[in-house]
Design an enzyme around this catalytic site. Sequence first.
Site, mmCIF file in Angstrom:
data_model
loop_
_atom_site.group_PDB
_atom_site.id
_atom_site.type_symbol
_atom_site.label_atom_id
_atom_site.label_comp_id
_atom_site.label_asym_id
_atom_site.label_seq_id
_atom_site.Cartn_x
_atom_site.Cartn_y
_atom_site.Cartn_z
ATOM 1 N N THR A 33 49.133 33.675 27.119
ATOM 2 C CA THR A 33 50.521 33.774 27.586
ATOM 3 C C THR A 33 51.484 33.457 26.450
ATOM 4 O O THR A 33 51.207 32.560 25.645
ATOM 5 C CB THR A 33 50.745 32.760 28.731
ATOM 6 N N GLY A 34 52.605 34.165 26.421
ATOM 7 C CA GLY A 34 53.625 33.882 25.411
ATOM 8 C C GLY A 34 54.061 35.159 24.735
ATOM 9 O O GLY A 34 53.558 36.252 25.041
ATOM 10 N N THR A 36 53.612 36.141 21.630
ATOM 11 C CA THR A 36 52.580 36.753 20.776
ATOM 12 C C THR A 36 51.511 37.395 21.657
ATOM 13 O O THR A 36 51.046 38.512 21.369
ATOM 14 C CB THR A 36 51.969 35.703 19.824
ATOM 15 N N ALA A 88 49.758 29.898 20.086
ATOM 16 C CA ALA A 88 49.777 28.426 20.067
ATOM 17 C C ALA A 88 51.161 27.981 19.623
ATOM 18 O O ALA A 88 51.896 28.732 18.967
ATOM 19 C CB ALA A 88 48.728 27.889 19.103
ATOM 20 N N LYS A 99 49.488 23.566 22.910
ATOM 21 C CA LYS A 99 49.885 24.755 23.649
ATOM 22 C C LYS A 99 50.665 24.335 24.894
ATOM 23 O O LYS A 99 50.675 23.179 25.256
ATOM 24 C CB LYS A 99 48.641 25.561 24.065
ATOM 25 N N GLY A 100 51.284 25.312 25.513
ATOM 26 C CA GLY A 100 51.989 25.018 26.760
ATOM 27 C C GLY A 100 53.491 25.147 26.659
ATOM 28 O O GLY A 100 54.194 24.841 27.619
ATOM 29 N N GLY A 102 55.027 27.724 26.890
ATOM 30 C CA GLY A 102 55.373 28.640 27.984
ATOM 31 C C GLY A 102 54.985 28.100 29.348
ATOM 32 O O GLY A 102 55.181 28.771 30.366
ATOM 33 N N GLU A 108 45.500 28.486 30.880
ATOM 34 C CA GLU A 108 45.004 28.861 29.546
ATOM 35 C C GLU A 108 43.709 28.106 29.241
ATOM 36 O O GLU A 108 42.727 28.678 28.769
ATOM 37 C CB GLU A 108 46.064 28.551 28.479
HETATM 38 C C1 5RP Z 1 52.128 29.260 26.555
HETATM 39 C C2 5RP Z 1 51.514 28.954 25.247
HETATM 40 C C3 5RP Z 1 51.815 29.894 24.118
HETATM 41 O O1 5RP Z 1 50.622 30.329 23.585
HETATM 42 C C4 5RP Z 1 52.620 29.196 23.071
HETATM 43 O O2 5RP Z 1 53.771 28.655 23.692
HETATM 44 C C5 5RP Z 1 53.009 30.133 21.949
HETATM 45 O O3 5RP Z 1 53.926 31.071 22.409
HETATM 46 P P1 5RP Z 1 54.577 32.176 21.474
HETATM 47 O O4 5RP Z 1 53.503 33.163 21.168
HETATM 48 O O5 5RP Z 1 55.681 32.749 22.337
HETATM 49 O O6 5RP Z 1 55.114 31.486 20.257
HETATM 50 O O7 5RP Z 1 50.802 28.019 25.063
HETATM 51 O O8 5RP Z 1 51.844 28.273 27.511
#
Ligand code: 5RP
Length: 222
Positions: A33-34, A36, A88, A99-100, A102, A108
Amino acid sequence: MLSQQDLKEQAAEAALQYIAPMLTKDAVIGVGTGSTADLFIDGLARYRTQFRAAVASSERSAKRLTEAGILVLDLNQVETMPVYVDGADEINAKLHMIKGGGGALTREKIVASVAREFVCIADESKLVEHLGRFPLPIEVLPIARQAVARVIASLGGKPVLREGFVTDNGNQILDVSGLTISDACALEQQLNNLPGVVTNGLFAMRGADVALLATQSGIRKL
Ligand code: 5RP
């Protein structure tokens, strides 16, 4: 000079190249999730006829996968997955992560636990020497919020409730700054043992197996 968005796209593309040999008609892919992970999903659509389905770590990713024409399975329908791909908020040289950001940390961690390999994709800004500048997300049952916050304060952390946010599991998130993370595995276990904590965002006991980090000079593989 590549933008952060360009770098995220490169990391997502590198993950697609990395997992391509694992795609078989029976394979189920774990998807994070996120922003990326979103780019990874967009690219995965090109391969949709080459694998069976995906398991998503959030409602958000499940929706994006479905819109991309990829079958989404419940984790309970799946025994094993060759790979789980996710971003991450921080990652260190030991491939321990925070992580987290999002808010999807619990699903996850669960989905990743069923995959044989965890591939972390990120732009180089996520690589840190010491974990902890990014506030550590902790998912708590709402009834336990204050009790957990008091224990965290006694450990030197500053917990802040993520206002207006409810996880896919109906819980709340405390974002904790100020913790010294010298032994990430020990802290991960200690926090998970607090009554009312569902999961914390340290992914150290089961970190990544591979990190594909996009830099200005190409992909760096750890
Ligand atoms: C969501 C996550 C994401 O992997 C983390 O926040 C990275 O997000 P992004 O790819 O938007 O930088 O752990 O819970």
